[in-house]
Design an enzyme around this catalytic site. Structure first.
Site, PDB file in Angstrom:
ATOM      1  N   HIS A  16      36.866 -82.118 -61.897  1.00 10.14           N
ATOM      2  CA  HIS A  16      36.772 -80.995 -62.842  1.00 10.14           C
ATOM      3  C   HIS A  16      38.136 -80.415 -63.229  1.00 10.14           C
ATOM      4  CE1 HIS A  16      34.962 -77.906 -65.155  1.00 10.14           C
ATOM      5  NE2 HIS A  16      33.943 -77.616 -64.385  1.00 10.14           N
ATOM      6  N   ASP A  22      26.200 -91.229 -78.177  1.00  7.12           N
ATOM      7  CA  ASP A  22      25.475 -92.438 -78.595  1.00  7.12           C
ATOM      8  C   ASP A  22      26.349 -93.665 -78.336  1.00  7.12           C
ATOM      9  OD1 ASP A  22      24.182 -94.497 -79.893  1.00  7.12           O
ATOM     10  OD2 ASP A  22      24.051 -93.510 -81.832  1.00  7.12           O
TER      11      ASP A  22
END
Length: 465
Positions: free
Chosen positions: A172, A387
């Site tokens: 992170h 996608d």
């Protein structure tokens, strides 16, 4: 109640994994050292955050019927790392605990896997907790450290139906949700044949570097040092992981508790106030003890000029609302709502600079976790839009709630469509078993129109023994 490691559906399946491998950039990349910002390298971000996306086999997609998602995505990762080459490096720590990326080009960790299960087997509603998550996002030995370890681990698991799961763990300190989605979107674009990402990455971490001399100009109670005198940090055993859906009818039911002068509050502000209050009641703190909620606020647009398009570092703050357990639970909802609204409005460019300075001056402290609830809204982050050539994700977003150094502290607000076709928000909550039962009852009471502020259940809160 289900423990965290089991699925609420009871689904169990086998995952066959190939040996983990490193994927380096497809071409030579600069060998250099790049410093993280003083927002990136705070203690509270030094962990791996898990994300998971589920994809159907799509006959109308741009990929052919015989295209293998593992091969396509592996190649796309290597091509994307040419642009995002710091992700292929390793973190080192310098003086004052300062983190820097040694751009070695070693690569990100990749796991190829197959599961003897179909997407349909997961049920009508894909939401955390996911069954066998530790099998779909495997902790490769030696890959989970903050320093000197791969900065990203990706596992692509083919499903029996022709669909697949893309799961990822990110260090992170390298990126926030917006930065990670930018990287994942780039992989998707390369997988679909692009020669470069539509948004080119921008490092510019010096924009969030502490000033010289450092000066803390704002109040940052999110970093208060609070001793855990009564052992109220959430226990790690007997934890329950449950998700709650808030669609149009649930949100309007909760809005009945909002006073007229706060009617324009956002759904985020409303849900945060409700969940904070229900959660506090469920954990039974001492009435006089301070409780707090930290709201993650994306600060990109709060800068003048805004941070550059393509910036993929951490650019958020943890503004905090603080009150006593008794005040939070005995007052009408408007009390919590005003505290949450005020906390969110605190974040400005000066606030971010003040946080960076505080990190340097105080040794990069962890945000307060004692009697704290942390909420992060990823409804607009765009995980589900990624996608790889097989269409958008059926579910895309955080793999579970309660992540971080102290399990149970954090919840995410994730965009979700339920089996009735209603769009809303799903919120994973992680609590000890005893507290989850109370939490469910409190929330249910509000959703069913009971007025908890007339006949308050605060009586169940008693001093911890």
């Amino acid at each position: 109640m289900d423990p965290i490691k089991e699925s609420s559906s009871g689904l169990v399946f086998t995952v066959r994994r190939q040996k983990a491998e490193l994927i380096p950039p497809a071409k030579p990349t600069p060998s250099e050292t790049k410093f993280l910002s003083d927002i990136d390298d705070q203690e509270g971000l030094r962990f791996q955050i898990p994300v998971i996306n589920f994809y159907r086999k799509d006959s109308n997609c741009s990929m052919g019927a015989h295209d293998d998602p593992v091969k396509v995505i592996k190649k796309a990762i290597a091509e994307t790392l040419v642009f995002y080459y710091p992700f292929a490096g390793r973190l080192r720590e310098g003086n004052g605990r300062k983190l820097m990326v040694d751009c070695t080009g070693e690569g990100v960790m990749f796991v190829e896997a197959d599961a003897d299960v179909t997407l349909e087997d997961f049920g009508d509603e894909l939401q955390p907790p996911f069954p066998c998550l530790e099998e779909l996002l495997y902790d490769v030995p030696g890959s989970v450290g903050v320093l000197n370890s791969p900065l990203i681990l990706i596992q692509v698991t083919r499903l029996r139906c022709g669909g697949f799961i893309f799961a990822l763990k990110l260090n992170h300190t390298m990126s926030d949700a917006a930065g990670l989605v930018q990287f994942m979107t780039a992989i998707g674009e390369m997988a679909r044949g692009a020669s470069e990402p539509s948004t080119l990455p921008v490092w510019c971490r010096e924009l969030l570097k502490a000033r010289n001399p450092s000066r803390v100009t704002c109040t940052h109670r999110e970093y208060d040092e609070v001793p855990d005198t009564k052992g109220t940090i959430i226990p790690l055993d007997d934890m329950v992981h449950k998700s709650f859906f808030f669609g149009p009818s649930e949100v309007s039911a909760l809005r009945r508790f909002v006073p007229p002068h706060l009617r324009k509050c956002s759904t985020f502000e409303l849900l945060t106030s409700v969940l904070w209050r229900c959660r506090t009641i469920s954990l039974k703190p001492d009435p006089e003890e301070e409780v707090r909620v930290l709201c993650i606020v994306n600060a990109r647009s709060r800068f003048n000029p805004p941070l550059p398009n393509g910036f993929y570092g951490n650019a958020f703050a943890f503004p905090v609302a603080v009150t006593t357990a008794e005040k939070l639970c005995k007052n009408p909802l408007g009390y919590a709502l005003e505290l949450v609204k005020k906390a969110k409005s605190d974040v400005t460019e000066e606030y971010m600079k003040s946080v960076a300075d505080l990190m340097v001056m105080k040794g990069r402290p962890h945000f307060t976790v004692v009697r704290t609830y942390l909420v992060s809204d990823v409804t607009r982050a765009g995980f589900g839009e990624v996608d790889f050539g097989w269409g958008k994700a059926v579910y895309g977003g955080p793999a579970k709630g309660g992540v971080g150094a102290i399990p149970g502290v954090a919840s995410f607000y994730i965009p979700f469509r339920n089996k009735n076709g209603e769009n809303g928000i799903v919120v994973p909550v992680c609590l000890p078993a005893f507290a989850m039962e109370i939490f469910v009852k409190e929330l249910d009471s509000m959703l069913k129109g009971g007025d908890p502020f007339v006949n308050t259940n605060y009586a169940i809160i008693k001093p911890a023994l």
